[in-house]
Design an enzyme around this catalytic site. Structure first.
Site, PDB file in Angstrom:
ATOM      1  N   ARG A 279       0.834  -1.201   0.000  1.00  0.00           N
ATOM      2  CA  ARG A 279       0.000   0.000   0.000  1.00  0.00           C
ATOM      3  C   ARG A 279       0.872   1.256   0.000  1.00  0.00           C
ATOM      4  O   ARG A 279       0.566   2.234  -0.694  1.00  0.00           O
ATOM      5  CB  ARG A 279      -0.924   0.001   1.215  1.00  0.00           C
TER       6      ARG A 279
ATOM      7  N   TYR B 294     -14.309   9.974  -2.345  1.00  0.00           N
ATOM      8  CA  TYR B 294     -13.321   9.551  -3.355  1.00  0.00           C
ATOM      9  C   TYR B 294     -13.360  10.448  -4.590  1.00  0.00           C
ATOM     10  O   TYR B 294     -12.421  10.464  -5.377  1.00  0.00           O
ATOM     11  CB  TYR B 294     -13.551   8.092  -3.757  1.00  0.00           C
TER      12      TYR B 294
ATOM     13  N   CYS C 261     -19.272  -2.207   0.165  1.00  0.00           N
ATOM     14  CA  CYS C 261     -18.442  -1.060   0.539  1.00  0.00           C
ATOM     15  C   CYS C 261     -19.157  -0.327   1.673  1.00  0.00           C
ATOM     16  O   CYS C 261     -20.379  -0.407   1.785  1.00  0.00           O
ATOM     17  CB  CYS C 261     -18.256  -0.131  -0.662  1.00  0.00           C
TER      18      CYS C 261
ATOM     19  N   HIS D 225     -16.415   3.452  -5.214  1.00  0.00           N
ATOM     20  CA  HIS D 225     -15.529   4.599  -4.996  1.00  0.00           C
ATOM     21  C   HIS D 225     -15.675   5.663  -6.081  1.00  0.00           C
ATOM     22  O   HIS D 225     -14.764   6.461  -6.312  1.00  0.00           O
ATOM     23  CB  HIS D 225     -14.064   4.153  -4.860  1.00  0.00           C
TER      24      HIS D 225
END
Length: 421
Positions: free
Chosen positions: A90, A244, A164, A194
């Site tokens: 990440r 997002y 989500c 997102h």
């Protein structure tokens, strides 16, 4: 009812356990299996999970294992919450795109593509092993990028629903602002994972009064602060974008900002170290307050609601999920995976009708769907050229030289995870 959690060694897991314990009447679990190759972490989290169940009087059995096949055997549902490469990968996803002047983020842009390339083959292997031992099990995917991963699973014929926590987070936030219960709030939530907008906030259900204009008028400053976008964005659009969307609506500002502060991956890695220390305390029998800063708020409630609808006694529920388009958004192919309200029952989700979308939203959805097509192709078949084309198609990249530079960096930082690289 038996549930299995693949990635049960995640520091997220106590949030899930807490929800299972509190909402046991909604989802009566008799056995919960936490599966993870990280045996030391798994033992810490398994111990805390048992203490949480015991404190809240949940009679279910919690076991842990590193044996995937044994863990998923006879499970009614399997939850996937994986991070291939851990926080180290990440950190790379959030770092090398910045070298090209692009946003560094684990699910959006070039970093999101890297995560998809690492993740899709692993998830497909897990799902195939689930199907061999228990073809009737539902797979609930919480693994990012949820849209691409869920599409890979559905394309391979698995019984899958993507999940989500963005929608449930908005629902809880808006309910508090309007002095209503979460059950009173129905969201006109539309888009891709997102990449969504709240086009309406309705009282009581799909046909209820739209409270969104009132919400923006009275609480626009607070909502804009949560999104880290100017209040005028809400006023001019008249909708609430997912946080997002800041990566699209304020891309250059975000890039400048990310270049001047520690990465989210570094923050989470430090937080995980502290959390694991807390989890090892034999006196701890509830999720610690620090976990709220880790992310994944209300994930457990969303997961419980979805599993209960999929495994219930024949009833149905309305919930925002990631599932096949099948004509819901007519400008997308049927096999695209969208994130919308759906009626969910034992047969799976059926998306509710969506009004014709403004081109401002439909255009971006179509563009990102085209990128996701190419990203999935690259994840399934590999090859530098497929990676390059996916990046070139992404609206946050879109330039030849930029896509070339990002491709080189993506491959250099992910060789150990890509068998074909």
């Amino acid at each position: 009812m038996k549930l299995a959690v693949v990635g049960g060694g995640s520091t997220y897991t106590p949030e899930l356990i807490d929800g299972f314990a509190r909402l046991r009447d909604t989802l009566p679990i008799s056995e919960l299996v936490l599966i993870d190759p990280a045996a030391e972490r798994l033992e810490l989290i398994g111990g805390l999970a048992r203490r949480i169940f015991a404190k809240q009087g949940h009679p279910g059995l919690i076991t842990t294992t590193s044996d995937l096949d044994a863990g998923v055997a006879d499970a009614d549902a399997v939850l996937l919450q994986l991070r291939i490469g851990g926080q180290a990968a990440r950190l790379q996803d959030e770092t090398w795109p910045l070298e090209c002047g692009c946003v560094g983020q684990e699910t959006t842009g070039a970093g999101g593509l890297a995560k998809a390339l690492r993740t899709v083959p692993v998830v497909l292997d897990i799902a195939e092993r689930v199907r061999r031992s228990n073809p009737d099990a539902w797979i609930i995917d919480f693994t990012n990028p949820v849209g691409i991963v869920t599409r890979a699973l559905l394309q391979a014929g698995h019984k899958t629903v993507g999940l989500c926590n963005v929608a449930i987070g908005f629902q809880r936030r808006f309910a508090a602002m309007l002095d209503l219960t979460p059950a009173d709030i129905y969201l006109d939530h539309v888009g891709l994972n997102h990449l969504t907008w709240e086009l309406g906030v309705r009282k009581g259900g799909p046909e209820g009064e739209n409270l969104l204009p009132q919400l923006i008028a009275q609480h626009g400053d607070a909502i804009a602060g949560d999104l880290r976008l100017p209040r005028r964005v809400l006023d001019r659009l008249g909708v609430v974008p997912s946080y997002y969307l800041r990566y699209f609506y304020a891309h250059d500002e975000v890039v400048r900002e990310l270049g001047t502060k520690p990465s989210r991956a570094a923050e989470v890695a430090a937080m995980e170290k502290e959390l694991l220390g807390l989890y090892g305390d034999p006196a701890l029998d509830e999720k610690p307050e620090l976990l709220a800063k880790r992310g994944g708020a209300f994930y457990s409630e969303a997961a419980v609601d979805l599993a209960a609808a999929l495994l219930g006694d024949g009833g149905s529920a309305l919930q925002v999920v990631n599932t096949l388009n099948n004509g819901t958004l007519p400008f997308l192919p049927d096999d695209a995976v969208i994130e919308v309200q759906a009626r969910v029952d034992r047969s799976g989700p059926t998306p509710l009708a969506v009004p014709r979308l403004d081109p401002l939203y439909a255009g971006l959805i179509a563009n990102v769907t085209a990128y996701e097509d190419l990203a999935l192709d690259a994840a399934l078949r590999g090859g530098r050229e497929r990676v390059f084309k996916a990046l070139l198609a992404h609206p946050l990249v879109g330039q030849f030289e930029l896509a070339e530079g990002l491709t080189d960096r993506l491959l250099a930082h992910n060789k150990e995870h890509l068998a074909w690289a």
